[in-house]
Enzyme design. Structure first.
Site, PDB file in Angstrom:
ATOM      1  N   GLY A 101     -28.763  25.773-125.004  1.00  0.00           N
ATOM      2  CA  GLY A 101     -29.812  25.778-123.978  1.00  0.00           C
ATOM      3  C   GLY A 101     -29.376  25.046-122.726  1.00  0.00           C
ATOM      4  O   GLY A 101     -30.061  25.115-121.701  1.00  0.00           O
ATOM      5  N   THR A 102     -28.247  24.361-122.806  1.00  0.00           N
ATOM      6  CA  THR A 102     -27.727  23.586-121.663  1.00  0.00           C
ATOM      7  C   THR A 102     -27.614  24.474-120.430  1.00  0.00           C
ATOM      8  O   THR A 102     -27.090  25.591-120.518  1.00  0.00           O
ATOM      9  CB  THR A 102     -26.318  23.037-122.015  1.00  0.00           C
ATOM     10  OG1 THR A 102     -26.415  22.324-123.239  1.00  0.00           O
ATOM     11  CG2 THR A 102     -25.781  22.146-120.911  1.00  0.00           C
ATOM     12  N   ASN A 127     -33.123  29.990-120.051  1.00  0.00           N
ATOM     13  CA  ASN A 127     -34.543  29.783-120.384  1.00  0.00           C
ATOM     14  C   ASN A 127     -34.759  30.388-121.763  1.00  0.00           C
ATOM     15  O   ASN A 127     -34.640  31.594-121.943  1.00  0.00           O
ATOM     16  CB  ASN A 127     -35.454  30.438-119.336  1.00  0.00           C
ATOM     17  CG  ASN A 127     -36.902  30.024-119.530  1.00  0.00           C
ATOM     18  OD1 ASN A 127     -37.413  30.023-120.645  1.00  0.00           O
ATOM     19  ND2 ASN A 127     -37.552  29.648-118.451  1.00  0.00           N
ATOM     20  N   HIS A 158     -44.319  24.535-109.921  1.00  0.00           N
ATOM     21  CA  HIS A 158     -43.829  23.485-110.828  1.00  0.00           C
ATOM     22  C   HIS A 158     -44.372  22.131-110.383  1.00  0.00           C
ATOM     23  O   HIS A 158     -44.833  21.991-109.253  1.00  0.00           O
ATOM     24  CB  HIS A 158     -42.293  23.437-110.833  1.00  0.00           C
ATOM     25  CG  HIS A 158     -41.662  24.538-111.615  1.00  0.00           C
ATOM     26  ND1 HIS A 158     -41.356  25.762-111.057  1.00  0.00           N
ATOM     27  CD2 HIS A 158     -41.281  24.620-112.916  1.00  0.00           C
ATOM     28  CE1 HIS A 158     -40.822  26.541-111.990  1.00  0.00           C
ATOM     29  NE2 HIS A 158     -40.759  25.872-113.128  1.00  0.00           N
ATOM     30  N   LYS A 162     -39.872  18.303-109.425  1.00  0.00           N
ATOM     31  CA  LYS A 162     -38.794  19.307-109.439  1.00  0.00           C
ATOM     32  C   LYS A 162     -38.139  19.359-108.059  1.00  0.00           C
ATOM     33  O   LYS A 162     -38.839  19.476-107.052  1.00  0.00           O
ATOM     34  CB  LYS A 162     -39.348  20.681-109.822  1.00  0.00           C
ATOM     35  CG  LYS A 162     -38.248  21.709-110.031  1.00  0.00           C
ATOM     36  CD  LYS A 162     -38.778  22.961-110.699  1.00  0.00           C
ATOM     37  CE  LYS A 162     -37.717  24.028-110.846  1.00  0.00           C
ATOM     38  NZ  LYS A 162     -36.667  23.654-111.815  1.00  0.00           N
ATOM     39  N   THR A 169     -35.532  30.110-113.071  1.00  0.00           N
ATOM     40  CA  THR A 169     -36.238  31.231-113.701  1.00  0.00           C
ATOM     41  C   THR A 169     -36.705  32.231-112.642  1.00  0.00           C
ATOM     42  O   THR A 169     -36.621  33.449-112.840  1.00  0.00           O
ATOM     43  CB  THR A 169     -37.429  30.700-114.519  1.00  0.00           C
ATOM     44  OG1 THR A 169     -36.909  29.818-115.511  1.00  0.00           O
ATOM     45  CG2 THR A 169     -38.206  31.818-115.185  1.00  0.00           C
TER      46      THR A 169
HETATM   47  P1  NAD Z   1     -31.962  14.826-121.297  1.00  0.00           P
HETATM   48  O1  NAD Z   1     -31.119  14.150-120.276  1.00  0.00           O
HETATM   49  O2  NAD Z   1     -33.310  14.276-121.614  1.00  0.00           O
HETATM   50  O3  NAD Z   1     -31.142  14.934-122.693  1.00  0.00           O
HETATM   51  C1  NAD Z   1     -29.772  15.214-122.796  1.00  0.00           C
HETATM   52  C2  NAD Z   1     -29.260  14.506-124.042  1.00  0.00           C
HETATM   53  O4  NAD Z   1     -27.914  14.921-124.305  1.00  0.00           O
HETATM   54  C3  NAD Z   1     -29.236  12.972-123.894  1.00  0.00           C
HETATM   55  O5  NAD Z   1     -29.872  12.390-125.013  1.00  0.00           O
HETATM   56  C4  NAD Z   1     -27.751  12.636-123.880  1.00  0.00           C
HETATM   57  O6  NAD Z   1     -27.456  11.370-124.448  1.00  0.00           O
HETATM   58  C5  NAD Z   1     -27.206  13.782-124.744  1.00  0.00           C
HETATM   59  N1  NAD Z   1     -25.774  13.975-124.566  1.00  0.00           N
HETATM   60  C6  NAD Z   1     -25.070  14.096-123.414  1.00  0.00           C
HETATM   61  N2  NAD Z   1     -23.769  14.202-123.692  1.00  0.00           N
HETATM   62  C7  NAD Z   1     -23.631  14.153-125.048  1.00  0.00           C
HETATM   63  C8  NAD Z   1     -22.537  14.212-125.936  1.00  0.00           C
HETATM   64  N3  NAD Z   1     -21.273  14.336-125.487  1.00  0.00           N
HETATM   65  N4  NAD Z   1     -22.771  14.134-127.258  1.00  0.00           N
HETATM   66  C9  NAD Z   1     -24.028  14.022-127.740  1.00  0.00           C
HETATM   67  N5  NAD Z   1     -25.117  13.947-126.944  1.00  0.00           N
HETATM   68  C10 NAD Z   1     -24.907  14.013-125.614  1.00  0.00           C
HETATM   69  O7  NAD Z   1     -32.080  16.346-120.801  1.00  0.00           O
HETATM   70  P2  NAD Z   1     -33.123  17.468-121.257  1.00  0.00           P
HETATM   71  O8  NAD Z   1     -34.272  17.509-120.333  1.00  0.00           O
HETATM   72  O9  NAD Z   1     -33.367  17.354-122.714  1.00  0.00           O
HETATM   73  O10 NAD Z   1     -32.266  18.775-120.955  1.00  0.00           O
HETATM   74  C11 NAD Z   1     -31.012  18.994-121.562  1.00  0.00           C
HETATM   75  C12 NAD Z   1     -30.439  20.318-121.067  1.00  0.00           C
HETATM   76  O11 NAD Z   1     -31.272  21.396-121.490  1.00  0.00           O
HETATM   77  C13 NAD Z   1     -30.354  20.443-119.549  1.00  0.00           C
HETATM   78  O12 NAD Z   1     -29.190  21.177-119.223  1.00  0.00           O
HETATM   79  C14 NAD Z   1     -31.599  21.241-119.197  1.00  0.00           C
HETATM   80  O13 NAD Z   1     -31.519  21.927-117.980  1.00  0.00           O
HETATM   81  C15 NAD Z   1     -31.617  22.194-120.365  1.00  0.00           C
HETATM   82  N6  NAD Z   1     -32.907  22.862-120.616  1.00  0.00           N
HETATM   83  C16 NAD Z   1     -32.834  24.170-120.952  1.00  0.00           C
HETATM   84  C17 NAD Z   1     -33.972  24.871-121.285  1.00  0.00           C
HETATM   85  C18 NAD Z   1     -33.839  26.295-121.749  1.00  0.00           C
HETATM   86  O14 NAD Z   1     -34.857  26.922-122.078  1.00  0.00           O
HETATM   87  N7  NAD Z   1     -32.632  26.835-121.825  1.00  0.00           N
HETATM   88  C19 NAD Z   1     -35.217  24.237-121.264  1.00  0.00           C
HETATM   89  C20 NAD Z   1     -35.264  22.878-120.923  1.00  0.00           C
HETATM   90  C21 NAD Z   1     -34.089  22.189-120.606  1.00  0.00           C
END
Ligand code: NAD
Length: 269
Positions: A101-102, A127, A158, A162, A169
């Site tokens: 999801g990243t 998304n 939003h 933001k 999206t």
């Molecule tokens: P966040 O910063 O709250 O969480 C990220 C987590 O990843 C942190 O706990 C961090 O410590 C951990 N992390 C980073 N590097 C790491 C590693 N090498 N090993 C282990 N853990 C590691 O961010 P978030 O709001 O949870 O969002 C995370 C990602 O998800 C972002 O890229 C965001 O855009 C994405 N996202 C995607 C969707 C989707 O639907 N695809 C929805 C929401 C968020």
């Protein structure tokens, strides 16, 4: 022997990580078998449920992803691009499904997932909400069915924290509308937060961004012609939709041929 897949959550302490831990541990279709955080994080060695301030879940947070992946059938990963690239290689080594999801990955980083996808299933989407992915498909279909009498406008709202506009999206929806219409999406940058300021050109797709309060995310695609209009709308009220979509992807991916997939594949659209 159980057919219920074991799932590891990476970035366990993050906003999405915690949502995923709850979603997987509440599900009767999957088992939480691991929680990974980065080296040095203060959750390492603790029970993940307790670290989240709740009941113990019997899963200790680790900074050794390979050891965790070896016990799992799927990894759900909402972390950061560099971390995700590393996890892709390890998930492939462990022959684990990797649900990504990243967001914010560069084209080079996306291309670098390819070797891992030769050995394991990767499902990646910017998304993961099932509703938004369905809306993208509907937008493409409606745009293809309508002629150029219909102006196409994407309107999104939003919360006021933001920073980017229009949202990623909204851009996915604009791309889908442009594809459906058979045109190239252009002029996005001068149509963000301030809405449309100049005269529109026939065939352009407009973007409008509203920012206020705690709105989780709303997207409208408006098709407007003289005498009639169609509005396709998605309203997100809870970030849990992304976690539920990711879990659905992890379950769908079990037993698939290695390769790269997205939520459109998961939904069968
Ligand atoms: P966040 O910063 O709250 O969480 C990220 C987590 O990843 C942190 O706990 C961090 O410590 C951990 N992390 C980073 N590097 C790491 C590693 N090498 N090993 C282990 N853990 C590691 O961010 P978030 O709001 O949870 O969002 C995370 C990602 O998800 C972002 O890229 C965001 O855009 C994405 N996202 C995607 C969707 C989707 O639907 N695809 C929805 C929401 C968020």
């Amino acid at each position: 022997m159980t057919h219920i897949p074991g799932i590891v959550i990476t970035g366990a302490s993050g906003r999405m990580g915690q949502m995923l831990i709850r979603t997987v541990s509440d599900s009767d279709q999957a088992r939480l078998v691991g929680a990974v955080e980065r080296e040095g994080h203060d959750w390492i060695g603790r029970d993940v449920g307790e670290a989240m301030g709740g009941q113990p879940l019997g899963v200790t947070v680790t900074d050794d992803p390979l050891e965790a992946f070896a016990r799992a059938q799927a990894v759900i990963d909402f972390t950061a691009p560099e971390a995700t690239l590393g996890f892709a290689a390890l998930a492939a080594q462990a022959r684990c499904v990797h649900v990504i999801g990243t967001t914010g990955m560069t084209d080079e980083q996306i291309a670098a997932l390819e070797p891992a996808a030769r050995h394991a299933v990767i499902v990646r989407a910017g998304n993961m909400s099932l509703g938004v992915n369905l809306l993208v498909q509907l937008t493409r279909k409606v745009a293809a069915a309508l002629d150029e009498d219909f102006d196409i406008e994407v309107i999104e709202a939003h919360h006021h924290h933001k920073v980017d506009a229009p949202s990623g999206t909204a851009l996915m929806l604009g791309e889908a509308a442009a594809e459906g219409r058979g045109v190239k999406l252009a002029h996005v940058s001068d149509r963000g937060r301030d809405g449309i300021t100049g005269a529109r050109r026939r065939g352009d797709i407009g973007f409008h961004a509203v920012r206020g309060g705690d709105i989780v995310g709303e997207h409208d695609v408006l098709f407007a012609a003289p005498g009639e209009r169609i509005v396709l709308r998605h309203v997100a009220t809870d970030r849990a939709i992304f976690a539920r979509g990711a879990l659905k992807a992890a379950l769908w991916a079990q037993g698939r041929t290695p390769g790269q997939y997205d939520m459109v594949d998961v939904l069968g659209l």
